[in-house]
Motif scaffolding. Structure first.
Motif, PDB file in Angstrom:
ATOM      1  N   SER A 156       7.547  14.161   6.293  1.00  0.00           N
ATOM      2  CA  SER A 156       7.716  15.040   5.337  1.00  0.00           C
ATOM      3  C   SER A 156       8.091  16.345   6.130  1.00  0.00           C
ATOM      4  O   SER A 156       8.265  16.480   7.372  1.00  0.00           O
ATOM      5  CB  SER A 156       6.547  15.233   4.749  1.00  0.00           C
ATOM      6  OG  SER A 156       5.558  15.867   5.715  1.00  0.00           O
ATOM      7  N   GLU A 157       8.358  17.659   5.332  1.00  0.00           N
ATOM      8  CA  GLU A 157       8.712  18.878   6.235  1.00  0.00           C
ATOM      9  C   GLU A 157       7.253  19.212   7.282  1.00  0.00           C
ATOM     10  O   GLU A 157       7.678  19.486   8.386  1.00  0.00           O
ATOM     11  CB  GLU A 157       8.700  20.032   5.413  1.00  0.00           C
ATOM     12  CG  GLU A 157       9.198  21.100   5.883  1.00  0.00           C
ATOM     13  CD  GLU A 157      10.710  21.125   6.475  1.00  0.00           C
ATOM     14  OE1 GLU A 157      10.886  21.538   7.485  1.00  0.00           O
ATOM     15  OE2 GLU A 157      11.398  20.501   5.968  1.00  0.00           O
ATOM     16  N   ARG A 158       6.261  18.876   6.805  1.00  0.00           N
ATOM     17  CA  ARG A 158       5.143  19.106   7.348  1.00  0.00           C
ATOM     18  C   ARG A 158       5.037  18.316   8.898  1.00  0.00           C
ATOM     19  O   ARG A 158       4.617  18.327   9.850  1.00  0.00           O
ATOM     20  CB  ARG A 158       3.687  18.896   6.815  1.00  0.00           C
ATOM     21  CG  ARG A 158       2.528  19.251   7.542  1.00  0.00           C
ATOM     22  CD  ARG A 158       1.288  19.190   6.452  1.00  0.00           C
ATOM     23  NE  ARG A 158       0.110  19.714   7.119  1.00  0.00           N
ATOM     24  CZ  ARG A 158      -1.226  19.199   7.065  1.00  0.00           C
ATOM     25  NH1 ARG A 158      -1.252  18.147   6.390  1.00  0.00           N
ATOM     26  NH2 ARG A 158      -2.152  19.983   7.524  1.00  0.00           N
TER      27      ARG A 158
ATOM     28  N   THR B 134      -5.649  19.384  14.657  1.00  0.00           N
ATOM     29  CA  THR B 134      -4.220  18.559  15.149  1.00  0.00           C
ATOM     30  C   THR B 134      -4.589  17.178  15.531  1.00  0.00           C
ATOM     31  O   THR B 134      -3.956  16.186  15.165  1.00  0.00           O
ATOM     32  CB  THR B 134      -3.525  19.262  16.172  1.00  0.00           C
ATOM     33  OG1 THR B 134      -3.167  20.883  15.859  1.00  0.00           O
ATOM     34  CG2 THR B 134      -2.242  18.387  16.405  1.00  0.00           C
TER      35      THR B 134
ATOM     36  N   ASP C 279      -0.067  14.448   4.381  1.00  0.00           N
ATOM     37  CA  ASP C 279       1.160  15.109   3.997  1.00  0.00           C
ATOM     38  C   ASP C 279       1.783  15.060   5.235  1.00  0.00           C
ATOM     39  O   ASP C 279       2.979  16.146   5.177  1.00  0.00           O
ATOM     40  CB  ASP C 279       0.726  16.542   3.165  1.00  0.00           C
ATOM     41  CG  ASP C 279       2.342  16.916   2.717  1.00  0.00           C
ATOM     42  OD1 ASP C 279       3.106  16.207   2.283  1.00  0.00           O
ATOM     43  OD2 ASP C 279       2.460  18.227   2.663  1.00  0.00           O
ATOM     44  N   LEU C 280       1.929  13.913   6.206  1.00  0.00           N
ATOM     45  CA  LEU C 280       2.916  14.227   7.145  1.00  0.00           C
ATOM     46  C   LEU C 280       4.069  12.935   6.987  1.00  0.00           C
ATOM     47  O   LEU C 280       4.948  13.198   7.729  1.00  0.00           O
ATOM     48  CB  LEU C 280       2.384  13.645   8.239  1.00  0.00           C
ATOM     49  CG  LEU C 280       1.089  14.511   8.855  1.00  0.00           C
ATOM     50  CD1 LEU C 280       0.293  14.100  10.205  1.00  0.00           C
ATOM     51  CD2 LEU C 280       1.696  16.176   9.356  1.00  0.00           C
TER      52      LEU C 280
ATOM     53  N   SER D  54       7.225  18.959  11.345  1.00  0.00           N
ATOM     54  CA  SER D  54       7.000  20.495  12.148  1.00  0.00           C
ATOM     55  C   SER D  54       6.208  20.146  13.260  1.00  0.00           C
ATOM     56  O   SER D  54       6.001  20.823  14.246  1.00  0.00           O
ATOM     57  CB  SER D  54       6.156  21.400  11.382  1.00  0.00           C
ATOM     58  OG  SER D  54       4.852  20.808  10.927  1.00  0.00           O
TER      59      SER D  54
END
Length: 114
Positions: A93-95, A24, A74-75, A98
């Motif tokens: 993005s969806e990621r 992370t 992909d953020l 999140s």
């Protein structure tokens, strides 16, 4: 008195990059990435110069590099429109979305502990 064993995502003796925490941090670590994610969340869609104005202390080059890294992870989604002058918009993005609960928890902790 019996001592409690607390489960942690950072067990001792484990190489930090090989943990969920380390992964992370590799995505959102640094001075500006969380701020970029925050502004993208607040605005849904934002153009480069508007993002630059919102994060006044960031240089154009650093913002460009951070956005490219966030896109590669992909953020962030980068959408380019074929027009003159060129128009590019950024969104989460969806990621990326999140991660917002993590950012919210950081905000709550900061408000409680400052």
């Amino acid at each position: 008195m019996q001592s409690e064993t607390v489960k942690t995502c950072l067990p001792s003796g484990v190489d930090l990059p090989n943990t969920g925490f380390g992964y992370t941090l590799s995505l959102i670590g640094g001075k500006y990435k969380i701020l970029i994610l925050y502004w993208l969340y607040e605005n849904k869609v934002i153009r480069f110069n508007e993002l630059k104005r919102n994060i006044d202390t960031i240089s154009f080059k650093t913002l460009s590099v951070m956005l490219k890294e966030l896109e590669a992870d992909d953020l962030v989604i980068r959408e380019e429109f074929p027009q003159i002058p060129p128009k590019v918009e950024y969104s989460l993005s969806e990621r990326g979305r999140s991660l917002i609960p993590v950012v919210d928890m950081m905000c709550q902790w900061g408000e409680s502990n400052r």
